[in-house]
Scaffold this motif. Structure first.
Motif, PDB file in Angstrom:
ATOM      1  N   MET A   1       0.829  -1.209   0.000  1.00  0.00           N
ATOM      2  CA  MET A   1       0.000   0.000   0.000  1.00  0.00           C
ATOM      3  C   MET A   1       0.859   1.254   0.000  1.00  0.00           C
ATOM      4  SD  MET A   1      -3.159   0.988   2.587  1.00  0.00           S
ATOM      5  CE  MET A   1      -4.086  -0.438   2.083  1.00  0.00           C
ATOM      6  N   THR A   2       2.074   1.150   0.567  1.00  0.00           N
ATOM      7  CA  THR A   2       2.922   2.333   0.652  1.00  0.00           C
ATOM      8  C   THR A   2       3.371   2.811  -0.731  1.00  0.00           C
ATOM      9  OG1 THR A   2       4.831   0.889   1.000  1.00  0.00           O
ATOM     10  CG2 THR A   2       3.725   1.768   2.955  1.00  0.00           C
ATOM     11  N   SER A   3       3.339   1.935  -1.747  1.00  0.00           N
ATOM     12  CA  SER A   3       3.768   2.327  -3.087  1.00  0.00           C
ATOM     13  C   SER A   3       2.665   3.020  -3.868  1.00  0.00           C
ATOM     14  CB  SER A   3       4.249   1.094  -3.867  1.00  0.00           C
ATOM     15  OG  SER A   3       3.177   0.178  -4.047  1.00  0.00           O
ATOM     16  N   LEU A   4       1.476   3.051  -3.337  1.00  0.00           N
ATOM     17  CA  LEU A   4       0.363   3.693  -4.033  1.00  0.00           C
ATOM     18  C   LEU A   4       0.469   5.213  -3.926  1.00  0.00           C
ATOM     19  CD1 LEU A   4      -2.538   1.403  -2.825  1.00  0.00           C
ATOM     20  CD2 LEU A   4      -1.672   1.550  -5.160  1.00  0.00           C
ATOM     21  N   PRO A   5       0.000   5.926  -4.931  1.00  0.00           N
ATOM     22  CA  PRO A   5       0.038   7.389  -4.857  1.00  0.00           C
ATOM     23  C   PRO A   5      -0.949   7.927  -3.819  1.00  0.00           C
ATOM     24  CG  PRO A   5      -1.097   6.668  -6.847  1.00  0.00           C
ATOM     25  CD  PRO A   5      -0.493   5.445  -6.232  1.00  0.00           C
ATOM     26  N   TRP A   6      -0.478   8.935  -3.082  1.00  0.00           N
ATOM     27  CA  TRP A   6      -1.354   9.668  -2.175  1.00  0.00           C
ATOM     28  C   TRP A   6      -1.869  10.903  -2.918  1.00  0.00           C
ATOM     29  CZ3 TRP A   6      -3.138   9.057   2.826  1.00  0.00           C
ATOM     30  CH2 TRP A   6      -2.666   7.929   3.503  1.00  0.00           C
ATOM     31  N   LEU A   7      -3.165  11.096  -2.890  1.00  0.00           N
ATOM     32  CA  LEU A   7      -3.765  12.212  -3.599  1.00  0.00           C
ATOM     33  C   LEU A   7      -3.829  13.441  -2.697  1.00  0.00           C
ATOM     34  CD1 LEU A   7      -6.729  10.348  -5.335  1.00  0.00           C
ATOM     35  CD2 LEU A   7      -4.399  10.744  -6.200  1.00  0.00           C
ATOM     36  N   ASP A   8      -3.453  14.571  -3.239  1.00  0.00           N
ATOM     37  CA  ASP A   8      -3.515  15.845  -2.531  1.00  0.00           C
ATOM     38  C   ASP A   8      -4.932  16.423  -2.684  1.00  0.00           C
ATOM     39  OD1 ASP A   8      -3.370  18.531  -1.723  1.00  0.00           O
ATOM     40  OD2 ASP A   8      -1.309  18.744  -2.440  1.00  0.00           O
ATOM     41  N   PRO A   9      -5.606  16.759  -1.569  1.00  0.00           N
ATOM     42  CA  PRO A   9      -6.953  17.326  -1.686  1.00  0.00           C
ATOM     43  C   PRO A   9      -7.020  18.581  -2.543  1.00  0.00           C
ATOM     44  CG  PRO A   9      -6.486  16.719   0.588  1.00  0.00           C
ATOM     45  CD  PRO A   9      -5.195  16.580  -0.170  1.00  0.00           C
ATOM     46  N   ASP A  10      -5.896  19.270  -2.694  1.00  0.00           N
ATOM     47  CA  ASP A  10      -5.884  20.514  -3.465  1.00  0.00           C
ATOM     48  C   ASP A  10      -5.579  20.300  -4.948  1.00  0.00           C
ATOM     49  OD1 ASP A  10      -6.435  22.063  -1.194  1.00  0.00           O
ATOM     50  OD2 ASP A  10      -4.309  22.096  -0.644  1.00  0.00           O
ATOM     51  N   GLN A  11      -5.326  19.055  -5.340  1.00  0.00           N
ATOM     52  CA  GLN A  11      -5.030  18.764  -6.741  1.00  0.00           C
ATOM     53  C   GLN A  11      -6.004  17.711  -7.252  1.00  0.00           C
ATOM     54  OE1 GLN A  11      -0.887  17.631  -6.922  1.00  0.00           O
ATOM     55  NE2 GLN A  11      -0.168  19.721  -6.574  1.00  0.00           N
ATOM     56  N   LEU A  12      -6.759  18.063  -8.274  1.00  0.00           N
ATOM     57  CA  LEU A  12      -7.821  17.191  -8.770  1.00  0.00           C
ATOM     58  C   LEU A  12      -7.287  16.305  -9.898  1.00  0.00           C
ATOM     59  CD1 LEU A  12     -10.804  16.501  -8.469  1.00  0.00           C
ATOM     60  CD2 LEU A  12     -11.314  18.252 -10.180  1.00  0.00           C
ATOM     61  N   TRP A  13      -6.929  15.070  -9.565  1.00  0.00           N
ATOM     62  CA  TRP A  13      -6.426  14.131 -10.562  1.00  0.00           C
ATOM     63  C   TRP A  13      -6.504  12.720 -10.001  1.00  0.00           C
ATOM     64  CZ3 TRP A  13      -2.009  10.855 -10.478  1.00  0.00           C
ATOM     65  CH2 TRP A  13      -1.285  10.915  -9.269  1.00  0.00           C
ATOM     66  N   PHE A  14      -6.392  11.729 -10.885  1.00  0.00           N
ATOM     67  CA  PHE A  14      -6.257  10.327 -10.511  1.00  0.00           C
ATOM     68  C   PHE A  14      -5.218   9.682 -11.420  1.00  0.00           C
ATOM     69  CE2 PHE A  14     -10.605  10.936  -8.901  1.00  0.00           C
ATOM     70  CZ  PHE A  14     -10.506  10.320  -7.665  1.00  0.00           C
ATOM     71  N   PRO A  15      -4.493   8.713 -10.909  1.00  0.00           N
ATOM     72  CA  PRO A  15      -3.672   7.910 -11.827  1.00  0.00           C
ATOM     73  C   PRO A  15      -4.571   7.105 -12.748  1.00  0.00           C
ATOM     74  CG  PRO A  15      -3.697   6.939  -9.630  1.00  0.00           C
ATOM     75  CD  PRO A  15      -4.390   8.266  -9.511  1.00  0.00           C
ATOM     76  N   SER A  16      -4.029   6.609 -13.831  1.00  0.00           N
ATOM     77  CA  SER A  16      -4.805   5.782 -14.754  1.00  0.00           C
ATOM     78  C   SER A  16      -5.309   4.533 -14.042  1.00  0.00           C
ATOM     79  CB  SER A  16      -3.942   5.373 -15.944  1.00  0.00           C
ATOM     80  OG  SER A  16      -4.588   4.387 -16.715  1.00  0.00           O
ATOM     81  N   ALA A  17      -6.548   4.172 -14.316  1.00  0.00           N
ATOM     82  CA  ALA A  17      -7.121   2.970 -13.699  1.00  0.00           C
ATOM     83  C   ALA A  17      -6.326   1.726 -14.036  1.00  0.00           C
ATOM     84  CB  ALA A  17      -8.576   2.809 -14.139  1.00  0.00           C
ATOM     85  N   SER A  18      -5.636   1.746 -15.151  1.00  0.00           N
ATOM     86  CA  SER A  18      -4.830   0.591 -15.550  1.00  0.00           C
ATOM     87  C   SER A  18      -3.659   0.341 -14.601  1.00  0.00           C
ATOM     88  CB  SER A  18      -4.303   0.774 -16.975  1.00  0.00           C
ATOM     89  OG  SER A  18      -3.453   1.904 -17.061  1.00  0.00           O
TER      90      SER A  18
END
Length: 237
Positions: A1-18
Motif C-alpha cells: 500500500m505504501t507504493s500507491l500514490p497519495w492524492l492531494d486534496p488541493d489537486q484534482l487528478w487520478f492515476p490511470s485505472a490501468s
C-alpha cells in the motif's frame, strides 16, 4: 500500500485505472477528498471510493468489472409473477437520505458508507448527479432501495438493500427498463455477486469498461426527470 500514490486534496487528478493493483484487486490510490468534483472525475475514470472509518480514503478500479447492460436485464418467471401482482411501487428521488442511511445500516457485515460518504453523496444528490430508487410495499413502507450516480449515459450503482423478498429484484427490473428508455448504455455494478448475475449482470475486462466510459460519460441521455413513479406494464416493459 505504501507504493500507491497519495492524492492531494488541493489537486484534482487520478492515476490511470490501468495502474491499479492486482492484489488487492483494483486498489489504485489513497487520500484526496470526497468533493463533488473529485467524485464525478472518479466515476468518469472508472474509479470509486471504498473504505472504512479507520482508513484513509481508498480508490478502486477492479478488473474485471461487473456491469449490467440495460437491455440484458433478466426477468425470471417467478419474478414476472411478482411484478404482475403489483405488490410493490417503485419511485426515484423520493427519499435519498433515508435510502443511503438504510444502505449503511442494513449490512450485517458492516459498512463502508461513513458519515463523510453520506454527506458527500447527499451533496451530489443536491446537484442532480446522485439518485435514489425506492421500493414501497402496499403499506407505504420502504421494502428496498438503492443509490447511485448518473454521469452522461452511464449509471453507477453504489449500494442496494432489500427488507422484503424480491424487493431488490423488482427495483433492478424497473431501473434497467427506465435506463434503457432514457438511452443509458451501461449500469456499473462494481463487483459481481450471485444476485446481480442472476439478474443479467456480467463481468467484462476493465479495459472494455473504460472504453465504454470514454464513449458514454460525456454524452447526454434522453431528456428525463429522475423524480418518477414507475409502473409495471407487462412482459414488454
Amino acid at each position: 500500500m505504501t507504493s500507491l500514490p497519495w492524492l492531494d486534496p488541493d489537486q484534482l487528478w487520478f492515476p490511470s485505472a490501468s495502474e491499479a493493483l492486482d492484489d488487492p484487486d483494483g486498489l489504485l490510490a489513497l487520500g484526496g477528498d470526497l468533493s463533488t468534483e473529485r467524485l464525478i472525475l472518479a466515476y468518469k475514470s472508472g474509479i470509486f471510493p471504498w473504505y472504512s472509518d479507520d482508513q484513509p480514503i481508498l480508490w478502486w478500479s477492479p478488473d474485471p468489472r461487473c456491469v449490467l447492460f440495460p437491455e440484458e436485464i433478466h426477468v425470471s418467471r417467478s419474478l414476472r409473477r411478482t411484478l404482475n401482482q403489483g405488490r410493490f411501487t417503485v419511485t426515484a428521488d423520493q427519499a435519498f437520505g433515508r435510502i443511503i442511511r438504510l444502505c449503511a445500516s442494513t449490512r450485517a457485515e458492516g459498512t463502508w458508507i461513513t458519515e463523510d460518504m453520506i454527506a458527500s453523496y447527499s451533496a451530489l444528490h443536491r446537484e442532480g448527479a446522485a439518485h435514489s430508487i425506492e421500493v414501497w410495499n402496499h403499506k407505504g413502507e420502504l421494502a428496498g432501495g438503492m443509490y447511485g450516480v448518473a454521469v452522461g449515459q452511464c449509471f453507477f450503482g453504489e449500494s442496494m438493500f432489500s427488507l422484503e423478498t424480491n424487493a431488490s429484484k423488482v427495483l433492478m427490473v424497473h431501473l434497467a427498463n427506465q435506463l434503457r428508455e432514457w438511452d443509458y448504455k451501461i449500469m456499473d455494478c462494481q463487483v459481481e455477486s450471485r444476485h446481480l448475475l442472476t439478474m443479467g449482470a456480467r463481468t467484462i475486462p476493465r479495459k472494455e469498461f473504460l472504453s465504454i466510459l470514454r464513449t458514454c460519460v460525456d454524452r447526454k441521455p434522453n431528456q428525463h426527470d429522475w423524480i418518477i413513479r414507475w409502473q409495471w406494464t407487462g412482459p414488454e416493459a
